[in-house]
Design a protein around this motif. Structure first.
Motif, PDB file in Angstrom:
ATOM      1  N   VAL A 260       0.866  -1.180   0.000  1.00  0.00           N
ATOM      2  CA  VAL A 260       0.000   0.000   0.000  1.00  0.00           C
ATOM      3  C   VAL A 260       0.904   1.232   0.000  1.00  0.00           C
ATOM      4  N   ALA A 264      -1.858   6.489   0.172  1.00  0.00           N
ATOM      5  CA  ALA A 264      -3.130   5.801   0.369  1.00  0.00           C
ATOM      6  C   ALA A 264      -3.385   5.559   1.859  1.00  0.00           C
ATOM      7  N   LEU A 265      -2.338   5.192   2.601  1.00  0.00           N
ATOM      8  CA  LEU A 265      -2.487   5.028   4.046  1.00  0.00           C
ATOM      9  C   LEU A 265      -2.881   6.343   4.715  1.00  0.00           C
ATOM     10  N   GLY A 267      -4.322   8.964   3.263  1.00  0.00           N
ATOM     11  CA  GLY A 267      -5.652   9.369   2.824  1.00  0.00           C
ATOM     12  C   GLY A 267      -6.754   8.599   3.526  1.00  0.00           C
ATOM     13  N   ALA A 268      -6.543   7.298   3.694  1.00  0.00           N
ATOM     14  CA  ALA A 268      -7.548   6.489   4.382  1.00  0.00           C
ATOM     15  C   ALA A 268      -7.699   6.927   5.833  1.00  0.00           C
ATOM     16  N   ALA A 269      -6.571   7.217   6.480  1.00  0.00           N
ATOM     17  CA  ALA A 269      -6.631   7.678   7.867  1.00  0.00           C
ATOM     18  C   ALA A 269      -7.328   9.027   7.963  1.00  0.00           C
ATOM     19  N   LEU A 271      -9.522  10.477   5.909  1.00  0.00           N
ATOM     20  CA  LEU A 271     -10.955  10.427   5.614  1.00  0.00           C
ATOM     21  C   LEU A 271     -11.740   9.761   6.730  1.00  0.00           C
ATOM     22  N   SER A 272     -11.269   8.601   7.199  1.00  0.00           N
ATOM     23  CA  SER A 272     -11.992   7.888   8.259  1.00  0.00           C
ATOM     24  C   SER A 272     -11.967   8.655   9.569  1.00  0.00           C
ATOM     25  N   ARG A 282      -4.259  11.710  10.251  1.00  0.00           N
ATOM     26  CA  ARG A 282      -3.212  11.491   9.258  1.00  0.00           C
ATOM     27  C   ARG A 282      -1.823  11.625   9.869  1.00  0.00           C
TER      28      ARG A 282
END
Length: 359
Positions: A260, A264-265, A267-269, A271-272, A282
């Motif tokens: 990954v 991407a890591l 961004g996922a953090a 957003l969630s 982030r």
């Protein structure tokens, strides 16, 4: 030796109290915002309830510190991550108040819980010593706060050369009793923690930057004791081997590493976290990707410190604690029950991850 421990009911504080009980010549005094029940590792000792972030906490702290040989400052807030003002209030302003009280009381030794997070971005395939640049990882508020507090200590050391100042910079600190707390602060109530009781994680994110160091809380407690007993100053890196990277984790949890990219890591953090689905912003991902690996030779050579448990065993222990909802019922931070923020009961009451004060 009379030692006051500020933030004595948390992960490292609880381990340190357990260790000090085996030292008959050490009198431990505990400080916490919410004092624990008089049992377990917290029994038969003097306790004081002080919120170090309050503007009026200097005088009571000074009175408690009076006649003390050493102060160990372990107080630090990880959550609520959506309340930056509260975190700064406790971590930076609260630490400053502890230091000022120690100076006013004439304490001889001041020991502060710093972190690998104090360091500037560094290598992931080599090890840095305590002289590595201490500007933190800018995207992480945790890292920025650690760097700010260490700069305060630099000024104190310069202005008060007779005060013995020591900083411990550990990696991730694990123990079984902190399983629920760590899950609450870093995973949130939506993670199906019970599934971890099988010790199997089928898919694991893999990135070259995800190389981290960890240490068992009991080994950190031993390092604190050795610092209190030795005539040493300055900083000590504290970590156990092996380095926790995707290959080591895949073997430990019988999972498949899935490459990954870092963006991407992050961004996922981001957003969630923004959606209040989990409590880690982030900055924590950025810190994990950028924090250097630490050389612990100074602790070995000057303190005679050696970790008794390796990092993989410590990780297995905390994961088992998370799956089994382990904790210390007497301690508010380590208590596995209740309905505070970061727990399922808190979520049912509208307390979303990263909000509310879990301390």
């Amino acid at each position: 030796m009379r030692v006051v421990i500020v933030g004595a009911t948390g992960n490292a504080g609880t381990a340190l109290l357990r260790r000090l009980r085996a030292e008959p010549d050490v009198e431990a005094i505990g400080i916490a915002r919410r004092t624990p029940a008089d049992s377990g590792p917290y029994a038969d000792m003097e306790w004081h309830s002080v919120d170090i972030g309050r503007e009026d906490s200097l005088d009571p702290l000074t009175r408690i510190f009076d006649g003390t040989d050493a102060v160990v400052n372990l107080a630090w807030q990880i959550q609520p991550s959506h309340d930056a003002r509260r975190l700064y209030r406790t971590n930076v302003l609260g630490s400053r108040t502890v230091f000022r009280a120690a100076l006013r009381a004439g304490v001889g030794t001041l020991v502060h819980a710093s972190s690998v997070g104090v360091y500037a971005p560094g290598p992931k395939w080599a090890y840095v010593k305590e002289t590595w640049l201490r500007t933190g990882v800018p995207e992480s508020s945790y890292s920025r706060h650690k760097a700010l507090v260490e700069r305060m200590l630099d000024e104190i050391e310069s202005d008060h050369p007779t005060l013995r100042v020591v900083r411990l910079r550990p990696g991730l600190i694990f123990q079984r009793d902190a399983g629920t707390e760590i899950g609450r602060y870093f995973a949130g109530p939506l993670v199906p923690a019970r599934l971890l009781r099988f010790g199997w994680v089928p898919l694991l994110p893999a990135n070259p930057g995800l190389r981290l160091q960890a240490v068992h809380a009991d080994d950190v407690a031993e390092a604190y004791l050795r610092v209190l007993r030795a005539d040493v100053r300055g900083a000590f890196n504290i970590a156990a081997g092996p380095v926790l990277d995707p290959a080591v984790l895949a073997k430990a949890f019988h999972g498949l590493p899935v490459p990954v990219p870092g963006f991407a890591l992050e961004g996922a953090a981001a957003l969630s976290w923004w959606l209040r689905l989990q409590p880690v912003d982030r900055g924590w991902v950025k810190l994990a990707l950028k924090a250097p690996l630490m050389c612990c030779d100074r602790a070995v050579e000057e303190l005679g410190w050696q970790p008794r448990m390796d990092a993989v065993a410590a990780l297995h222990e905390v994961v088992a604690g998370l799956a089994e909802r382990a904790g210390q019922a007497e301690s508010p931070p380590l208590n596995a029950g209740g309905s505070q923020p970061g727990r399922l009961g808190g979520l049912l009451r509208g307390r979303l991850p990263g909000t509310g004060n879990p301390y």
